[in-house]
Enzyme design. Structure first.
Site, mmCIF file in Angstrom:
data_model
loop_
_atom_site.group_PDB
_atom_site.id
_atom_site.type_symbol
_atom_site.label_atom_id
_atom_site.label_comp_id
_atom_site.label_asym_id
_atom_site.label_seq_id
_atom_site.Cartn_x
_atom_site.Cartn_y
_atom_site.Cartn_z
ATOM 1 N N CYS A 1 -4.892 9.691 -5.948
ATOM 2 C CA CYS A 1 -3.725 9.306 -5.156
ATOM 3 C C CYS A 1 -3.784 7.813 -4.830
ATOM 4 O O CYS A 1 -4.660 7.389 -4.068
ATOM 5 C CB CYS A 1 -3.678 10.127 -3.867
ATOM 6 S SG CYS A 1 -2.263 9.725 -2.816
ATOM 7 N N PRO A 2 -2.887 7.007 -5.375
ATOM 8 C CA PRO A 2 -2.922 5.569 -5.089
ATOM 9 C C PRO A 2 -2.589 5.251 -3.629
ATOM 10 O O PRO A 2 -3.041 4.228 -3.105
ATOM 11 C CB PRO A 2 -1.869 4.989 -6.049
ATOM 12 C CG PRO A 2 -0.969 6.133 -6.374
ATOM 13 C CD PRO A 2 -1.813 7.360 -6.322
#
Length: 268
Positions: A127-128
């Site tokens: 998840c950025p």
């Protein structure tokens, strides 16, 4: 701590999320929304509840972002320990693979994350916005965070709308409510994204699969030659296992032919 460590992507992303969260909350309190009206009337229960929910969502975000998502141990394992791990994680018919990047034995459903440079158990995705992987250990907290964050966003969306008074002249309205309207649009966008994420993850959890397995089943050795999802034990058992850690049946349902592909971690 070295000065450049303060500018690492993880620090910047988490700082940005924290600043944005409290900035939006401050905008809702400073404008003529229901929050401010309750505060002026001395009704503090709902404003305090909103603040606690915002704080709770922020703490959950930081917990998911900072915790170990389920990294596979990178220390060299004695042969006995490796054999014990294999027996616990997979049936004898499916051989453990050695990751080509970090050279560890990958348990079933693990995958190497090139961003984290580690193998993650029950890998879901990187998840950025968290700057962290979502995996075996933090996936339940991630779903809980999405649920709480969506509740906060929808409440904030209602509060922002309550402060938009469109009967004012355009120039006066823009000066008094322009920032609040921008906040409303931002909350609407975030609510849409988080709502879609929560719905998709609840679907995946209900079927005991991961984002990686759902998207790339044709590339994964233990899935691509199977007509259905071999991990699905039914809605009740899947949810109980995911949220409560209740044990499922043995991996024996996955008895499959061993696929030799040079030990590449790209397929698993």
């Amino acid at each position: 701590m070295a000065p450049w460590a303060l500018l690492s992507p993880g620090v910047l992303v988490r700082t940005g999320h924290t600043v944005l969260t409290w900035g939006i909350t401050l905008v809702l309190f400073l404008h003529d929304t229901e929050l401010r009206q309750w505060e002026e009337q001395g009704e503090l229960l709902l404003p305090l509840t909103f603040l606690f929910l915002v704080l709770g969502s922020l703490l959950l975000y930081l917990a998911v972002s900072l915790m170990d998502p389920g990294y596979v141990n990178t220390q060299p394992q004695p042969q006995e320990e490796a054999k014990e791990e294999q027996t616990a994680m997979v049936p004898p018919a499916i051989a453990l693979r050695r990751c080509r990047f970090c050279l560890v034995l990958q348990p079933l459903r693990a995958r190497h994350c090139r961003d984290c440079r580690r193998c993650v158990r029950r890998y879901d995705h990187h998840c950025p916005w968290m700057e962290n992987c979502v995996g075996e250990r933090n996936h339940p907290l991630f779903v809980a965070y999405l649920a709480l964050q969506l509740a906060v966003l929808l409440w904030g969306l209602h509060l922002a709308w309550s402060g938009l008074h469109f009967f004012q002249p355009w120039g006066v309205w823009l000066r008094s409510s322009g920032l609040l309207f921008a906040t409303f649009l931002l909350l609407f966008l975030f609510s849409l994204v988080v709502g879609l994420l929560l719905a998709s993850h609840l679907y995946l959890v209900a079927s005991n699969t991961t984002t990686w397995e759902f998207i790339s089943s044709h590339r994964i050795a233990y899935l691509r030659q199977r007509p259905g999802n071999p991990f699905d034990h039914g809605l009740t058992r899947n949810l109980a296992h995911f949220f409560c850690g209740w044990p499922l049946r043995s991996w024996d349902i996955l008895r499959a032919e061993e696929v030799e592909e040079g030990g590449s971690s790209q397929d698993i």
